[in-house]
Write a protein that holds these residues in place. Structure first.
Motif, mmCIF file in Angstrom:
data_model
loop_
_atom_site.group_PDB
_atom_site.id
_atom_site.type_symbol
_atom_site.label_atom_id
_atom_site.label_comp_id
_atom_site.label_asym_id
_atom_site.label_seq_id
_atom_site.Cartn_x
_atom_site.Cartn_y
_atom_site.Cartn_z
ATOM 1 N N ARG A 1 0.855 -1.186 0.000
ATOM 2 C CA ARG A 1 0.000 0.000 0.000
ATOM 3 C C ARG A 1 0.892 1.237 0.000
ATOM 4 O O ARG A 1 1.983 1.219 0.572
ATOM 5 C CB ARG A 1 -0.928 0.034 1.219
ATOM 6 C CG ARG A 1 -2.006 -1.052 1.226
ATOM 7 C CD ARG A 1 -2.917 -0.909 2.443
ATOM 8 N NE ARG A 1 -3.970 -1.902 2.467
ATOM 9 C CZ ARG A 1 -5.163 -1.750 1.884
ATOM 10 N NH1 ARG A 1 -5.441 -0.622 1.255
ATOM 11 N NH2 ARG A 1 -6.073 -2.702 1.940
ATOM 12 N N VAL A 2 0.400 2.319 -0.599
ATOM 13 C CA VAL A 2 1.171 3.559 -0.691
ATOM 14 C C VAL A 2 0.290 4.717 -0.257
ATOM 15 O O VAL A 2 -0.898 4.788 -0.606
ATOM 16 C CB VAL A 2 1.684 3.803 -2.123
ATOM 17 C CG1 VAL A 2 2.611 5.021 -2.150
ATOM 18 C CG2 VAL A 2 2.403 2.578 -2.669
ATOM 19 N N SER B 1 2.744 12.651 -2.801
ATOM 20 C CA SER B 1 1.557 12.110 -3.461
ATOM 21 C C SER B 1 1.828 11.812 -4.931
ATOM 22 O O SER B 1 1.365 10.796 -5.452
ATOM 23 C CB SER B 1 0.379 13.075 -3.316
ATOM 24 O OG SER B 1 0.592 14.261 -4.065
ATOM 25 N N GLY C 1 4.217 8.832 -4.986
ATOM 26 C CA GLY C 1 3.491 7.656 -4.524
ATOM 27 C C GLY C 1 2.508 7.146 -5.561
ATOM 28 O O GLY C 1 2.340 5.934 -5.732
ATOM 29 N N ALA C 2 1.851 8.056 -6.276
ATOM 30 C CA ALA C 2 0.915 7.640 -7.318
ATOM 31 C C ALA C 2 1.640 6.903 -8.429
ATOM 32 O O ALA C 2 1.155 5.884 -8.936
ATOM 33 C CB ALA C 2 0.184 8.852 -7.870
ATOM 34 N N ALA D 1 2.358 3.492 -7.200
ATOM 35 C CA ALA D 1 1.155 2.663 -7.181
ATOM 36 C C ALA D 1 0.764 2.212 -8.586
ATOM 37 O O ALA D 1 0.129 1.168 -8.760
ATOM 38 C CB ALA D 1 -0.001 3.428 -6.536
ATOM 39 N N PHE E 1 -3.780 2.959 -3.029
ATOM 40 C CA PHE E 1 -3.117 4.250 -2.873
ATOM 41 C C PHE E 1 -4.083 5.258 -2.264
ATOM 42 O O PHE E 1 -5.293 5.223 -2.504
ATOM 43 C CB PHE E 1 -2.644 4.752 -4.244
ATOM 44 C CG PHE E 1 -2.148 6.177 -4.242
ATOM 45 C CD1 PHE E 1 -0.904 6.493 -3.717
ATOM 46 C CD2 PHE E 1 -2.928 7.198 -4.776
ATOM 47 C CE1 PHE E 1 -0.450 7.810 -3.716
ATOM 48 C CE2 PHE E 1 -2.480 8.513 -4.776
ATOM 49 C CZ PHE E 1 -1.233 8.820 -4.248
ATOM 50 N N CYS F 1 -3.877 9.697 -1.011
ATOM 51 C CA CYS F 1 -3.094 10.902 -0.751
ATOM 52 C C CYS F 1 -3.926 11.847 0.100
ATOM 53 O O CYS F 1 -5.153 11.720 0.185
ATOM 54 C CB CYS F 1 -2.627 11.558 -2.046
ATOM 55 S SG CYS F 1 -3.941 12.138 -3.134
#
Length: 738
Positions: free
Chosen positions: A486-487, A494, A497-498, A501, A559, A561
């Motif tokens: 999981r992120v 963000s 991280g996206a 993901a 994901f 944010c």
């Protein structure tokens, strides 16, 4: 349980001379725990002790067998290996019945089959109680177990049935032997927890005499051992270690509520069902079973293997409520209970269409995984859910708790990125969803870890250009073999991280960052500062270009944010919806970029409230949380009595004259203002994290995007060195390559 004129008479009547006599000297072993179960024995003279392993190298005596007692029937009926060790306490004699004789009896003598099933069920209860006491007390002294067994009563609960409610005065202690419970504590935000086999509930009321503080309901058919307060007091007067053990349980639970600790894998039953007849469920279930087996002992049962293992023809087609098959159902319940006691995971694969076996899988399961092809019609899935009775409305009509339902969407191996997930989530009442590619061990491993509560989460904090270090950190983590299940990200975290993901390759991430921040220069689109210093159109364009029409629910890895809702002053965790718009809200530094608008409300940078969202990953069920902090504690002290004239400072910089005293810039002041309220939160998250990474990039400026490669390489080198260090956290050894 001695019945010399009961079971012995029945056995001799049906087997006659085929009953072979066995003599044991004092201390001689009949069999050991784990041995193959090839026979059952009837004690005719003497006495035998039954010992069970406690899991820590010690044993406890759980029973004494005397004339008329059967020994070993549980192994024959429930899986083929001995569940305890048996030895003679004095010279003893027994009758031996081989497996073939027992199977013939079960088929031809219903009375014996029913009696053996009843004995097997009692043995399972005893074994489960012994295991639970070992967990609660550790070493159990001789005699204590038998006293506890005589003092408890067994309480069966159907799925959805309430065990206790808040405010009730009952002070009984309950030990869960099989099944699963949900505990709900009332508060502004109701807290929920699950109780698995071997755990207890009701300790606080028993110890303090106060009313119940929570509601406890069965998630599935369950069996509990009840110890009344007066029985506990009588036991405690002779065994004061009981009180100390319960006090330790209460302390552990209070600590867990303050800071959740990763727990060892708990026994869990999972039902995997097809959303439509065309789903390749055999292949999916086999890969999921293999992934679960890497976490703990796993038994994968299908319609066919269930009948083969139980040895009962037609077992999978027996409806649990049928009265005419009561002894068979008792036998099968004992068999399944024993398998749950032996394995960490029981994976129950349903049939392609609703059937008695499919419904048994649903009743037995703690969680349900519904598998669908991502390209299938959602209407067919709705129909399947209705047939199986899995809609929340159907459950509420039956007064049952809706079991956690997970949607697994199956994709071809070469799928670039999922799409259309929103329609599936609107059609299926799932509490979570996962994308899995056919034949992908990585995707099935992620699904298994998330289902088992063993997921690894990665939280990426904000920090402007310094956030590019996240690229190198992720590259090093993946190269080392550490899974990222999981992120979560805030601000610059963000966007990185996206990309993670989406499973975007490292070079593609660098190219994305180059286009977005070096070529696009969204931070230099200055405007009339009525709302912000920077207009934001370039940022919108670059994000829409990078992430297109992808939605958060379409990403390979789960994901989220974080942004801050200025209108309501609440934190927003974006886990569904258009991806680029969620990132835009998380990146909207107040005063620098214009706020994002959502349903008439203003959203700004998530760093205002939560600049390092590791706590959200913990709440999502991650047992291990890795956080990456690239923020910098700015020194906002000033070396003069008052702010100098901005024009004078400008000309001094322009002509490179003598340096003036340090004075923070407008960007420094804005950034400190943004994160000041979340600084304490960041420190709490870092203290709770299982691994906190702080790449050495704080000397880079917040807008120094031209140093992208150097910043990313710094994150990579730092993480590689930490992961190869002998001082790294020991839990990493379960994942990292030797």
């Amino acid at each position: 349980m001695s019945e010399p004129d009961g079971i012995e008479q029945l056995l001799r009547q049906h087997l006659g001379e085929r009953c072979r006599e066995v003599a044991l000297a004092r201390g001689e072993a009949l069999f050991a725990q784990g041995d193959p179960a090839d026979a059952i024995y009837l004690v005719t003279e003497g006495r035998l002790a039954v010992d069970q392993d406690c899991g820590d190298g010690t044993q406890m005596t759980v029973a004494h067998m005397r004339a008329g007692d059967l020994v070993g029937e549980l192994g024959i009926l429930t899986g083929g290996t001995r569940t305890a060790s048996v030895a003679a306490e004095m010279p003893s004699r027994l009758l031996r019945l081989g497996r073939e004789d027992v199977e013939a009896l079960l088929a031809s003598a219903p009375a014996i089959a029913a009696r053996l099933a009843d004995l097997a069920r009692q043995r399972v209860h005893r074994s489960q109680l012994a295991d639970a006491l070992c967990r609660l007390l550790g070493r159990v002294e001789p005699g204590l177990f038998e006293e506890v067994e005589r003092s408890v009563s067994y309480v069966p609960l159907r799925g959805g049935e309430v065990l206790m409610r808040e405010g009730e005065s009952d002070r009984s202690l309950y030990i869960l032997l099989s099944g699963r419970l949900r505990v709900t504590r009332p508060s502004a935000t109701p807290e929920q927890a699950e109780v698995g086999p071997g755990e207890s509930v009701g300790e606080i009321a028993l110890l303090t005499g106060e009313p119940r503080t929570a509601k406890v309901r069965a998630l599935r058919d369950s069996l509990l051992a009840r110890l009344a307060p007066e029985s506990f007091e009588a036991l405690n007067s002779r065994h004061p270690e009981l009180l100390a053990a319960l006090a330790r349980v209460v302390i552990r639970r209070l600590r867990a509520r303050e800071r959740p600790e990763p727990a060892p894998p708990r026994a869990m039953s999972l039902a995997v069902l097809p959303a439509s007849p065309g789903v390749p469920l055999d292949a999916v279930a086999a890969r999921l079973a293999a992934a679960l087996a890497r976490i703990g002992s796993t038994l994968h049962l299908t319609h066919v293997s269930f009948e083969q293992r139980t040895g009962l023809r037609g077992a999978a087609d027996i409806e649990p409520p049928r009265r005419e098959a009561a002894h068979h159902n008792a036998w099968l319940a004992a068999w399944l209970g024993e398998q749950e006691a032996r394995h960490t995971f029981l994976l129950l694969q349903g049939d392609a269409t609703p059937s008695p076996w499919t419904h048994r899988c649903i009743r037995q399961a703690d969680r349900i995984i519904l598998v669908a092809r991502a390209t299938d019609d959602t209407d067919a899935c709705r129909l399947q859910i209705a047939r199986l009775g899995l809609e929340p409305e159907t459950r509420s009509q039956k007064s049952e708790v809706a079991k956690p339902l997970t949607l697994a969407l199956l994709h071809p191996r070469d799928t670039a990125l999922p799409s259309g997930t929103r329609a599936w989530l609107d059609a299926v009442p799932a509490g979570g969803h996962f994308h899995v590619r056919e034949g992908s061990d990585g995707d099935f491993g992620r699904l298994a870890r998330c289902l088992a509560g063993r997921a690894v989460g990665l939280a990426l904090g904000g920090g402007g250009a310094r956030g590019l270090a996240h690229l190198g950190v992720i590259r090093a983590l993946l190269e080392s073999g550490l899974p990222i299940d999981r992120v979560a990200g805030t601000s610059m975290g963000s966007i990185i991280g996206a990309a993670a993901a989406m499973e975007m390759p490292y070079e593609a991430e660098l190219a994305l960052s180059r286009r977005a921040f070096i070529e696009g220069k969204p931070h230099k689109e200055y405007t009339l500062p009525l709302f912000s210093l920077v207009r934001g159109r370039r940022l919108n364009h670059q994000l829409a270009l990078a992430f297109g029409d992808a939605w958060i629910e379409d990403l390979w890895r789960p994901f989220l944010c974080v942004s801050c809702n200025l209108t309501t002053t609440h934190m927003v965790a974006h886990s569904r919806g258009p991806l680029w718009k969620a990132i835009r809200a998380s990146l909207a530094i107040p005063g620098i970029f214009t706020p994002a608008v959502q349903s008439g409300e203003l959203l700004v940078d998530g760093g205002v409230l939560n600049n390092l969202p590791g706590d959200l990953l913990r709440a999502a069920g991650c047992s291990r949380v890795v956080v990456v902090d690239v923020s910098r504690l700015l020194d906002l002290a000033i070396g003069c009595e008052e702010f100098p004239s901005p024009w004078r400072r400008f000309w001094r910089r322009l002509w490179r004259r003598a340096l003036t005293p340090h004075v923070p810039s407008v960007l420094d002041i804005l950034m400190r203002t943004v994160v000041i309220s979340s600084e304490r939160k960041v420190q709490e998250v870092k203290a709770d994290a299982d691994l906190c990474l702080t790449p050495p990039v704080t000397h880079y400026g917040m807008l120094q995007f031209d140093a992208m490669h150097a910043i990313a390489e710094a994150g990579y080198a730092y993480t590689k060195q930490l992961l190869s260090s002998p001082d790294r956290p020991t839990w990493l050894n379960d994942f990292l390559a030797p």
